[in-house]
Write a protein that holds these residues in place. Sequence first.
Motif, short mmCIF file in Angstrom:
data_model
loop_
_atom_site.label_atom_id
_atom_site.label_comp_id
_atom_site.label_asym_id
_atom_site.label_seq_id
_atom_site.Cartn_x
_atom_site.Cartn_y
_atom_site.Cartn_z
N LEU A 10 0.91 -1.21 0.03
CA LEU A 10 -0.04 0.00 0.11
C LEU A 10 0.99 1.45 -0.18
N GLN A 11 2.04 1.12 0.70
CA GLN A 11 2.83 2.47 0.90
C GLN A 11 3.78 2.59 -0.37
N GLN A 12 4.37 1.55 -0.53
CA GLN A 12 5.74 1.66 -1.55
C GLN A 12 5.29 1.37 -3.00
N ALA A 13 4.31 0.70 -3.10
CA ALA A 13 3.73 0.41 -4.57
C ALA A 13 2.54 1.20 -4.98
N LEU A 14 1.74 1.52 -4.12
CA LEU A 14 0.35 2.13 -4.29
C LEU A 14 0.36 3.68 -3.84
N GLY A 15 1.50 4.17 -3.26
CA GLY A 15 1.61 5.33 -2.89
C GLY A 15 0.64 5.81 -1.52
N TYR A 16 0.32 4.98 -0.83
CA TYR A 16 -0.55 5.50 0.22
C TYR A 16 0.57 6.26 1.32
N SER A 17 -0.05 7.07 2.06
CA SER A 17 0.66 7.53 3.40
C SER A 17 0.78 6.48 4.44
N PRO A 18 1.67 6.67 5.48
CA PRO A 18 1.61 5.77 6.60
C PRO A 18 0.02 5.87 7.41
N LEU A 19 -0.64 6.82 7.25
CA LEU A 19 -1.97 6.87 7.98
C LEU A 19 -2.93 6.26 7.01
N ALA A 20 -2.95 6.60 5.55
CA ALA A 20 -3.83 6.04 4.81
C ALA A 20 -3.76 4.36 4.75
N ALA A 21 -2.40 3.94 4.90
CA ALA A 21 -2.23 2.36 4.71
C ALA A 21 -2.81 1.86 6.18
N GLY A 22 -2.72 2.56 7.02
CA GLY A 22 -3.43 1.96 8.37
C GLY A 22 -4.83 2.01 8.50
N ALA A 23 -5.45 3.29 7.82
CA ALA A 23 -6.78 3.42 7.91
C ALA A 23 -7.59 2.37 6.93
N ALA A 24 -6.76 1.99 5.60
CA ALA A 24 -7.05 0.69 5.00
C ALA A 24 -7.77 -0.54 5.60
N THR A 25 -7.08 -0.77 6.76
CA THR A 25 -7.42 -1.92 7.56
C THR A 25 -8.48 -1.89 8.50
N VAL A 26 -9.06 -0.63 8.44
CA VAL A 26 -10.03 -0.46 9.55
C VAL A 26 -11.18 -1.31 9.37
N PRO A 27 -11.76 -1.67 8.25
CA PRO A 27 -12.83 -2.70 8.05
C PRO A 27 -12.56 -3.89 8.87
N LEU A 28 -11.29 -4.44 8.76
CA LEU A 28 -10.94 -5.70 9.73
C LEU A 28 -11.26 -5.47 11.23
N THR A 29 -11.08 -4.20 11.70
CA THR A 29 -11.35 -3.84 12.98
C THR A 29 -12.75 -3.92 13.49
N LEU A 30 -13.56 -3.35 12.35
CA LEU A 30 -15.05 -3.16 12.65
C LEU A 30 -15.66 -4.58 12.59
N VAL A 31 -15.20 -5.28 11.61
CA VAL A 31 -15.70 -6.87 11.52
C VAL A 31 -15.44 -7.76 12.90
N MET A 32 -14.15 -7.73 13.24
CA MET A 32 -14.01 -8.23 14.54
C MET A 32 -14.80 -7.76 15.91
N LEU A 33 -14.78 -6.41 15.80
CA LEU A 33 -15.83 -5.81 16.83
C LEU A 33 -17.07 -6.57 16.81
N ALA A 34 -17.73 -6.39 15.65
CA ALA A 34 -19.01 -6.76 15.61
C ALA A 34 -19.71 -8.03 15.55
N LEU A 35 -18.50 -9.08 15.24
CA LEU A 35 -18.84 -10.52 15.05
C LEU A 35 -18.06 -11.58 15.95
N SER A 36 -17.09 -11.31 16.67
CA SER A 36 -16.28 -12.19 17.00
C SER A 36 -16.98 -12.97 18.19
N SER A 37 -17.74 -12.01 19.28
CA SER A 37 -18.37 -12.71 20.53
C SER A 37 -19.38 -13.60 19.86
N ARG A 38 -20.20 -13.11 18.77
CA ARG A 38 -21.28 -14.13 18.21
C ARG A 38 -20.61 -15.17 17.68
#
Length: 479
Positions: free
Chosen positions: A270-298
């Motif tokens: 994401l950073q070295q090939a697609l040109g994302y900034s460190p913050l943008a590269a980190g934000a790209a994985t936020v959906p992973l966080t949201l899915v884990m938060l919503a469904l892991s206990s279930r």
Amino acid sequence: MLTTVLGSGIAFLDGTVINVALPTIGRELDASFAGLSWIANGYLVTLASLILVGGSVGDRLGRKRVYLAGAGAFALASLMCGMAPNVPLLVVARAFQGVAGAFLVPGSLALIQTTFHPDDRARAIGAWSGLAGITTAIGPFLGGWLVEAASWRWVFLLNLPMAAVVILVGQRHLLESRDPTIEGRPDLPGAALGALGLAASTYGLIQEDVVVGLVGLAVLATFVVVEARTAHPMLPLGIFRSRQFSGANAVTFAVYAALSAVLFLLSLVLQQALGYSPLAAGAATVPLTLVMLALSSRSGALAQRIGPRIPMTLGPLGIAAGMVLMLRIDTGGTYLAQVLPALLVFSGGLVLTVAPLTSTVLAAADARHAGVASGVNNAVSRAAGLIAVAGLPIIAGFDASAAVGGETLVDGFHRATVVGAAVVLVGAAIAWLTIRSDVLEVAAGEDAKAEEDEAAVEACFSCAVSSPPTPHRERAPMK
């Protein structure tokens, strides 16, 4: 729950947060790809080497005591990382972090296993998996924000206040527990052989040194022989007689090997090939966080209701499908069209897998071996990640002594995702063939009976101590 999630979370966080910071660290400290690999792997080598020792020491000396001591040592090691002036010292500090993490990580699950009622454990482990998974998934976003807003050094310094909360809350609220069946002296030969064997074999793999790798394997073979002949071994080999335990650990190895390799490369792509900034590269994985938060206990509750076999089979299939979708990630593509769909499918499979897998590993071993069982499973997952990241130059076709970027990095990433998907499919097959649907119910029933027996013994003892003696009466002679 707060203490165990936060404590294990900082250890997991440092396994992922470093990925998004690596490009910046490489530029500031002038590190090669091999240097970046060692910054990531220096932590994993010592963690994987000593995590069995950490679980065993907790079972022997007290899980609360060892867990909180590990949190304090982790804070100190994080301070050293944040102050490191060059790559060699950063690698040394990361290795010290791994040592501390080896005494921190097994205790979190062992404390849950020995604290929660058998009927509540699967749900508790599901909550732990989801919340700890959030700390893992949020790592890239948090790391990217810290790197961009302040410095990569704050990636490590952030651990200090978190560790302080773990120690303060844990000291006040955690209950002490240990394995009451442990007798005799500590298994020092086993501890030394296990740590040395894991360290040498992983080091040989990373450095592509066949001699050191073979020496490590020979030491591990000696470790198995010593443990089989020791009266009170650090690693009771009998726990591997359980088909459920061995099968769940095999699935763990397959899933975490692929997971570690893909997440390590994705941030670089994401950073070295697609040109994302460190913050943008980190934000790209936020959906992973949201899915884990919503469904892991279930997911944990679902496994308790229908059994872990189906979720542990379908979950890896979803992870593999997400990796296949990552083949569409390329230079010039958009986030919504290429990255997001792959991450959503990937995270869905991850949610289905993690909580049932963790519950199965702990349920398949006796509660008194909770620390060792957790240590074995964590050692397997860390070793899997270590081996996967160490083997990336070979799998992806990189020159480890040089910096990698552009189309070369993307092509290597695609090769790694194909191999990772194949490995995860093997894990799905192992789960279907080895895991029973009733393993959680059987374990809950056995633990509940053990608790009832223990309570009955305590009640009988209390009655015998507190009740006055019954007067002796002479029996009348029989007619």
